[in-house]
Motif scaffolding. Sequence first.
Motif, PDB file in Angstrom:
ATOM      1  N   SER A  20       0.864  -1.184   0.000  1.00  0.00           N
ATOM      2  CA  SER A  20       0.000   0.000   0.000  1.00  0.00           C
ATOM      3  C   SER A  20       0.895   1.226   0.000  1.00  0.00           C
ATOM      4  O   SER A  20       1.840   1.310   0.795  1.00  0.00           O
ATOM      5  CB  SER A  20      -0.916   0.021   1.229  1.00  0.00           C
ATOM      6  OG  SER A  20      -1.953  -0.936   1.094  1.00  0.00           O
ATOM      7  N   GLY A  69      -3.060  -1.027  -2.042  1.00  0.00           N
ATOM      8  CA  GLY A  69      -3.841   0.188  -1.847  1.00  0.00           C
ATOM      9  C   GLY A  69      -3.046   1.415  -2.225  1.00  0.00           C
ATOM     10  O   GLY A  69      -1.807   1.388  -2.247  1.00  0.00           O
ATOM     11  N   SER A 114      -3.169   5.899  -1.678  1.00  0.00           N
ATOM     12  CA  SER A 114      -3.824   7.085  -1.131  1.00  0.00           C
ATOM     13  C   SER A 114      -3.018   8.306  -1.510  1.00  0.00           C
ATOM     14  O   SER A 114      -1.809   8.225  -1.726  1.00  0.00           O
ATOM     15  CB  SER A 114      -3.978   7.006   0.391  1.00  0.00           C
ATOM     16  OG  SER A 114      -2.752   7.305   1.040  1.00  0.00           O
ATOM     17  N   ALA A 117      -7.905  -0.891  -2.768  1.00  0.00           N
ATOM     18  CA  ALA A 117      -8.334   0.187  -1.869  1.00  0.00           C
ATOM     19  C   ALA A 117      -7.704   1.490  -2.333  1.00  0.00           C
ATOM     20  O   ALA A 117      -6.518   1.527  -2.662  1.00  0.00           O
ATOM     21  CB  ALA A 117      -7.930  -0.115  -0.429  1.00  0.00           C
ATOM     22  N   GLY A 125      -7.683   5.815  -1.388  1.00  0.00           N
ATOM     23  CA  GLY A 125      -8.086   6.870  -0.465  1.00  0.00           C
ATOM     24  C   GLY A 125      -7.637   8.230  -0.944  1.00  0.00           C
ATOM     25  O   GLY A 125      -6.629   8.364  -1.634  1.00  0.00           O
ATOM     26  N   GLU A 155     -15.718  11.215  -1.555  1.00  0.00           N
ATOM     27  CA  GLU A 155     -15.771   9.858  -2.108  1.00  0.00           C
ATOM     28  C   GLU A 155     -16.440   9.863  -3.478  1.00  0.00           C
ATOM     29  O   GLU A 155     -16.038   9.122  -4.383  1.00  0.00           O
ATOM     30  CB  GLU A 155     -16.520   8.946  -1.143  1.00  0.00           C
ATOM     31  CG  GLU A 155     -16.499   7.476  -1.531  1.00  0.00           C
ATOM     32  CD  GLU A 155     -17.148   6.592  -0.489  1.00  0.00           C
ATOM     33  OE1 GLU A 155     -17.924   5.697  -0.894  1.00  0.00           O
ATOM     34  OE2 GLU A 155     -16.884   6.801   0.708  1.00  0.00           O
ATOM     35  N   PRO A 180     -13.020  -0.531  -6.624  1.00  0.00           N
ATOM     36  CA  PRO A 180     -12.242  -0.644  -5.380  1.00  0.00           C
ATOM     37  C   PRO A 180     -13.007  -0.112  -4.180  1.00  0.00           C
ATOM     38  O   PRO A 180     -14.002   0.612  -4.322  1.00  0.00           O
ATOM     39  CB  PRO A 180     -11.024   0.235  -5.670  1.00  0.00           C
ATOM     40  CG  PRO A 180     -11.552   1.287  -6.596  1.00  0.00           C
ATOM     41  CD  PRO A 180     -12.556   0.576  -7.467  1.00  0.00           C
ATOM     42  N   GLU A 181     -12.513  -0.445  -2.996  1.00  0.00           N
ATOM     43  CA  GLU A 181     -13.004   0.167  -1.763  1.00  0.00           C
ATOM     44  C   GLU A 181     -12.468   1.595  -1.722  1.00  0.00           C
ATOM     45  O   GLU A 181     -11.272   1.822  -1.931  1.00  0.00           O
ATOM     46  CB  GLU A 181     -12.514  -0.614  -0.552  1.00  0.00           C
ATOM     47  CG  GLU A 181     -13.114  -0.178   0.769  1.00  0.00           C
ATOM     48  CD  GLU A 181     -14.520  -0.695   0.968  1.00  0.00           C
ATOM     49  OE1 GLU A 181     -15.249  -0.086   1.769  1.00  0.00           O
ATOM     50  OE2 GLU A 181     -14.891  -1.693   0.327  1.00  0.00           O
ATOM     51  N   PHE A 210     -12.026   5.437   0.206  1.00  0.00           N
ATOM     52  CA  PHE A 210     -11.985   6.172   1.465  1.00  0.00           C
ATOM     53  C   PHE A 210     -11.722   7.638   1.158  1.00  0.00           C
ATOM     54  O   PHE A 210     -10.909   7.955   0.286  1.00  0.00           O
ATOM     55  CB  PHE A 210     -10.875   5.642   2.375  1.00  0.00           C
ATOM     56  CG  PHE A 210     -10.987   4.180   2.684  1.00  0.00           C
ATOM     57  CD1 PHE A 210     -11.937   3.709   3.579  1.00  0.00           C
ATOM     58  CD2 PHE A 210     -10.140   3.252   2.074  1.00  0.00           C
ATOM     59  CE1 PHE A 210     -12.040   2.354   3.864  1.00  0.00           C
ATOM     60  CE2 PHE A 210     -10.224   1.904   2.357  1.00  0.00           C
ATOM     61  CZ  PHE A 210     -11.181   1.443   3.252  1.00  0.00           C
ATOM     62  N   LYS A 213      -6.773   4.661   6.890  1.00  0.00           N
ATOM     63  CA  LYS A 213      -7.592   3.493   6.541  1.00  0.00           C
ATOM     64  C   LYS A 213      -6.902   2.637   5.488  1.00  0.00           C
ATOM     65  O   LYS A 213      -6.947   1.405   5.545  1.00  0.00           O
ATOM     66  CB  LYS A 213      -8.968   3.953   6.074  1.00  0.00           C
ATOM     67  CG  LYS A 213      -9.810   4.548   7.196  1.00  0.00           C
ATOM     68  CD  LYS A 213     -11.142   5.094   6.696  1.00  0.00           C
ATOM     69  CE  LYS A 213     -11.950   5.690   7.843  1.00  0.00           C
ATOM     70  NZ  LYS A 213     -13.227   6.302   7.363  1.00  0.00           N
ATOM     71  N   VAL A 214      -6.261   3.284   4.519  1.00  0.00           N
ATOM     72  CA  VAL A 214      -5.497   2.520   3.536  1.00  0.00           C
ATOM     73  C   VAL A 214      -4.297   1.850   4.206  1.00  0.00           C
ATOM     74  O   VAL A 214      -3.943   0.714   3.889  1.00  0.00           O
ATOM     75  CB  VAL A 214      -5.054   3.418   2.368  1.00  0.00           C
ATOM     76  CG1 VAL A 214      -4.105   2.675   1.426  1.00  0.00           C
ATOM     77  CG2 VAL A 214      -6.266   3.923   1.592  1.00  0.00           C
ATOM     78  N   TRP A 234      -5.345  -1.290   5.749  1.00  0.00           N
ATOM     79  CA  TRP A 234      -6.024  -2.217   4.851  1.00  0.00           C
ATOM     80  C   TRP A 234      -5.458  -3.629   5.034  1.00  0.00           C
ATOM     81  O   TRP A 234      -4.254  -3.851   4.901  1.00  0.00           O
ATOM     82  CB  TRP A 234      -5.850  -1.748   3.410  1.00  0.00           C
ATOM     83  CG  TRP A 234      -6.588  -2.534   2.375  1.00  0.00           C
ATOM     84  CD1 TRP A 234      -6.037  -3.315   1.404  1.00  0.00           C
ATOM     85  CD2 TRP A 234      -8.007  -2.596   2.183  1.00  0.00           C
ATOM     86  NE1 TRP A 234      -7.012  -3.862   0.614  1.00  0.00           N
ATOM     87  CE2 TRP A 234      -8.244  -3.450   1.074  1.00  0.00           C
ATOM     88  CE3 TRP A 234      -9.100  -2.043   2.841  1.00  0.00           C
ATOM     89  CZ2 TRP A 234      -9.523  -3.737   0.608  1.00  0.00           C
ATOM     90  CZ3 TRP A 234     -10.375  -2.334   2.385  1.00  0.00           C
ATOM     91  CH2 TRP A 234     -10.585  -3.155   1.282  1.00  0.00           C
TER      92      TRP A 234
END
Length: 425
Positions: A14, A41, A43, A63, A65, A71, A92-93, A95, A103-104, A107
């Motif tokens: 990530s 992930g 971000s 993921a 972010g 969002e 993807p999820e 955030f 949060k990432v 993950w």
Amino acid sequence: MDFSNPTRHLRRVSILGSTGSIGTQALEVIAAAPDRFGVAGLSAGGRNLELLARQAVAVRAPAVGVASASETDLERAIGAAADAAGITGYAPELFAGGSAAAKVAAWPDADVVLNGITGSIGLEPTLAALAAGHLLALANKESLIAGGALVRAAAAPGQLVPVDSEHSAIAQALRGGTADEVDRLVLTASGGPFRGMTRSQLQHVTPAQALAHPTWDMGRVISTNSASMVNKALEVIEAHLLFDVPLERIDVVVHPQSVIHSMVQFVDGSTLAQASPPDMRLPIALGIGWPFRVPGSAKACDWTRPAEWTFEALDEQAFPAIALAKQAAAEGGTRMAVFNAANEEAVDAFHRGAIGFPDIVDTVSDVVDEQRARESAGAARGELSLEAVLEAERWARRRARVRCGLGEFPLQDPAADREGQKENP
């Protein structure tokens, strides 16, 4: 996860700050070694939402972010990038908001978290990655500086791996001896754009000159910190925290060629130095692949070509940041959090034209002195915690802005300009 064999498992990484130079180069490293790495992930702050979306689609990050966009904005950007690439079914999820990076970082599908955020806003993601049990490849020195003992207590043995070129060099050189055999750590500094200038000469330098680093291409904050030697001051404290070597046994030497990235001096008089052309892909690859090397990460030195490497002492009168940081770090508590936060505000004030270049470190010194005075007057330090660090930072930012004539309240998003890191020259 068993990391005993470098090719036994695909490491899922990530990347925090994926649109900055550390993040983009990390994606290059991962793309060049698909048998070693995958992306878990991504971000970013959100200043380049389109790039974040293209990155996510290209690697199918599970993921994603973003700090300073919604969002919905992120979903639309990813949808547009997927349409442009002819990709369907990628969902993807997502955030969004101030805790998106944390949060990432937490993950669960990640094995390694590369924290390439700039600034102490990287502290919460650093703690989140450590709490999740991930290997943390740390390019965000400010989170370790501000968090100090808090981060060290959260990290299991071997969980924290340096990515800064200087600390990566030290980690490599330390393999040459035991902890008891280490005499000193020697961090090298290029000297920045103002090497050789006196304090009086520094009074008249401009923001454009401060950004013109001779070796690295970096974001505004780190470029300015390198020019003032604050960046090297933070690296000294980072080395102390990472390698548990006393501050009085950590030195800085100016090495303009930036080929020797740092050295370890041992008790028998031997010194081991790590040398390579300036290229952050090497310490990035080593950080996410630790303790194994990734073949072909960067070019090696050509030892058949004549070269000259020089070393000289740092002028501590013109550049007092290192001595100031050592004193602050020795005092512990939230002192270095105050140091770092005051510096970030002073750098902003310098680029706004509110203060001169030497006033950056002077402002830091004044705010640190003010915190000392408050404690001497009876202000309790309290237990070190994330909230204590954040509160100390908020106080320091207010006091620094007042001293710089900008008022108590921030003039920009605190997540802005937090993705600049070392790049190739």
